[in-house]
Design an enzyme around this catalytic site. Structure first.
Site, mmCIF file in Angstrom:
data_model
loop_
_atom_site.group_PDB
_atom_site.id
_atom_site.type_symbol
_atom_site.label_atom_id
_atom_site.label_comp_id
_atom_site.label_asym_id
_atom_site.label_seq_id
_atom_site.Cartn_x
_atom_site.Cartn_y
_atom_site.Cartn_z
ATOM 1 N N HIS A 159 0.824 -1.225 0.000
ATOM 2 C CA HIS A 159 0.000 0.000 0.000
ATOM 3 C C HIS A 159 0.853 1.268 0.000
ATOM 4 O O HIS A 159 0.438 2.304 0.518
ATOM 5 C CB HIS A 159 -0.944 0.073 1.209
ATOM 6 C CG HIS A 159 -1.691 -1.191 1.471
ATOM 7 N ND1 HIS A 159 -2.946 -1.422 0.995
ATOM 8 C CD2 HIS A 159 -1.330 -2.309 2.153
ATOM 9 C CE1 HIS A 159 -3.357 -2.627 1.384
ATOM 10 N NE2 HIS A 159 -2.388 -3.197 2.077
ATOM 11 N N SER A 280 15.443 20.816 -17.063
ATOM 12 C CA SER A 280 14.255 21.620 -17.347
ATOM 13 C C SER A 280 14.694 22.861 -18.107
ATOM 14 O O SER A 280 15.772 23.403 -17.855
ATOM 15 C CB SER A 280 13.592 22.015 -16.028
ATOM 16 O OG SER A 280 12.834 23.184 -16.199
ATOM 17 N N LYS A 286 16.734 21.385 -11.974
ATOM 18 C CA LYS A 286 16.025 20.118 -12.208
ATOM 19 C C LYS A 286 16.876 19.043 -12.886
ATOM 20 O O LYS A 286 17.662 19.320 -13.779
ATOM 21 C CB LYS A 286 14.782 20.354 -13.086
ATOM 22 C CG LYS A 286 13.678 21.145 -12.438
ATOM 23 C CD LYS A 286 13.086 20.489 -11.193
ATOM 24 C CE LYS A 286 12.331 19.216 -11.475
ATOM 25 N NZ LYS A 286 11.098 19.459 -12.247
ATOM 26 N N GLU A 293 10.016 7.806 -17.110
ATOM 27 C CA GLU A 293 8.647 8.307 -17.323
ATOM 28 C C GLU A 293 8.133 7.926 -18.713
ATOM 29 O O GLU A 293 6.962 7.584 -18.882
ATOM 30 C CB GLU A 293 8.612 9.830 -17.185
ATOM 31 C CG GLU A 293 8.842 10.305 -15.757
ATOM 32 C CD GLU A 293 9.025 11.810 -15.727
ATOM 33 O OE1 GLU A 293 8.040 12.519 -15.515
ATOM 34 O OE2 GLU A 293 10.166 12.278 -15.955
#
Ligand code: ARG
Length: 465
Positions: A159, A280, A286, A293
């Site tokens: 969980h 970024s 970043k 992804e």
């Protein structure tokens, strides 16, 4: 727009409109199958000669011309524009152009319906081989990481809540097992797909004495698709294959998601080398896990292909329907996407570095060993349900007093059960938790080592079809 008369145009008084031809043309995507198509034609023509349907000399001439056409297409010298309709007609037309009416003998006892089913099965065989090679490579990288980080512990989650300490190696090894089933699914799919459809002659078979078994043997098939209508009308091999790709992608997407989490500042459990991360365009600080992804994102594409092929086939009456021409787009896309994702994943993983001590201190002061405390009581004869409840109370007490289990005194433990002795105090470390595990397949050092030995052997002897 003027175009050459199609090979099927005998009964037509009017030519097909350019608009209809353009709409129905599939060559833009099925030209990918030219090698398979020509290999099928060569095996077919050899059989036609062997069964004396054509003469040996005719067979030789057609065969030679087909080989030349393959080289011409390799070199980009054959017109494969949309006017050609599909790859089967393009090759046949070129053959007739090269050797005249003799070329018209190639299509004896077969149809394009047979050809496309054959080409797809051949392409599927090669795709299985490629994907299995990439799965094996990824498994090797996982094994390398499992060995490298042997001894590093992390919280195991259920969980997304911390559950029990586990070895990071155990986590890596879990993915090797998942990928192994993916490998097997591809083998299963290949086994069922590896039957020759050629010789169905559109749907009903032929009055000519063709020898389908001979072609099957020549092309490395394990026999023929027995029913000629089935041979040309089902695409279950594509459904199975894309379903197998989808399962691979489910597995990759889960690991991709974990890499996204692990590389976040919140987890700070792993870093991915700069060469496999991106920045970024606005926020200078970043460093993003884009590769992971994208794997996660491309998973949706493969699921889309599965939905497309299922929807395409649903409710189609037997035998061939032109709808089925659309099958190649999801099929090819599933092959390419799954291949690229498996390929990049090995690279991402080689370039992923784990912060070995990240959880060491933190886990000491967590409740991950609560299950061990309950099992301690079980070993003293307390029924598990009671042990669970007592340990739950100890956890509640600790939370309330802002303590972790390793900060409790023996007296505090004894308050909940007389069965606690001072040995409880020495087992509150997450390392002793993994070491205490005994069951087969557990995260104990011995069981993890056993898995490493097992996979080292399996992957060393891995044979690809
Ligand atoms: N281009 C077609 C396909 O991909 C080949 C089979 C065409 N058969 C036919 N009867 N029109 O499905």
């Amino acid at each position: 727009m003027p175009h050459a008369k199609p090979l099927w145009s005998g009964r037509f008084k009017e030519p097909l409109s350019a608009i209809a031809l353009k709409f129905s043309s599939s060559i833009d995507f099925d030209k990918k199958l030219y090698q398979e198509d020509i290999a099928g034609s060569i095996a077919h023509v050899e059989m036609l000669a062997a069964t004396k349907i054509i003469s040996a000399e005719e067979g030789r001439r057609i065969r030679k011309a087909l080989k030349e056409i393959a080289r011409e297409i390799d070199g980009g010298h054959v017109d494969l524009s949309w006017e050609k309709e599909d790859i089967h007609l393009a090759v046949e037309q070129r053959l007739i152009q090269k050797i005249g009416p003799l070329g018209g003998k190639l299509h004896t006892g077969r149809s394009r319906n047979d050809q496309i089913a054959l080409d797809e099965r051949l392409y599927l065989r090669a795709a299985v081989h490629e994907l299995q090679k990439l799965i094996a490579q990824l498994q090797r990288v996982l094994l390398y990481q499992a060995e490298k980080y042997f001894g590093t512990i992390m919280p195991g989650y259920t969980h997304m809540q911390r559950a029990q300490p586990v070895y990071l190696s155990h986590h890596f090894l879990a993915y090797i097992s998942m990928l192994e089933r993916d490998f097997e699914r591809l083998s299963d799919c290949r086994k069922r797909a590896n039957k020759l459809p050629l010789g169905a002659a559109a749907l009903a078979g032929t009055s000519l004495p063709i020898d389908r078994q001979m072609v099957a043997r020549k092309m490395g098939f394990d026999g023929i698709v027995e029913n000629s209508m089935d041979a040309v009308s089902d695409r279950d091999y594509l459904i199975e294959f894309i379903a197998a790709c989808s399962t691979i992608m489910v597995h990759l997407s889960r690991f991709a998601e974990e890499l996204v989490l692990w590389t976040s500042q919140e987890f700070s459990f792993a870093t991915i080398d700069d060469a496999y991360s991106t920045g970024s365009s606005i926020m200078p600080q970043k460093k993003n896990p884009d590769m992971a992804e994208l794997v996660r994102g491309k998973t949706g594409r493969v699921f889309g292909s599965l939905t497309a092929i299922l929807t395409l086939m649903k409710g189609l009456p037997l035998a061939y329907n032109r709808d089925m021409q659309e099958d190649k787009i999801p099929f090819f896309d599933a092959v390419t996407t799954t291949r690229e994702c498996l390929f990049i994943f090995s690279h991402i993983l080689v370039h992923t570095h784990v912060n070995r001590n990240r959880f060491e201190e933190e886990l000491k002061h967590d409740f991950l060993i609560a299950t061990d405390v309950a099992e301690y009581l079980v070993q003293k004869g307390v029924p598990f349900r009671e042990a669970h409840s007592m340990t739950g109370k100890i956890v509640a007490y600790s939370v309330e007093h802002k303590k972790s289990l390793d900060q409790l005194t023996l007296k505090e433990f004894k308050h909940y059960s007389k069965y606690f002795d001072d040995d409880i105090l020495s087992m509150l470390d997450p390392y002793t938790s993994v070491e205490r595990k005994k069951s087969a397949g557990s995260t104990s050092p011995n069981e993890v080592k056993k898995q490493i030995v097992h996979w080292t052997r399996v992957l060393k002897n891995r044979k690809l079809q």
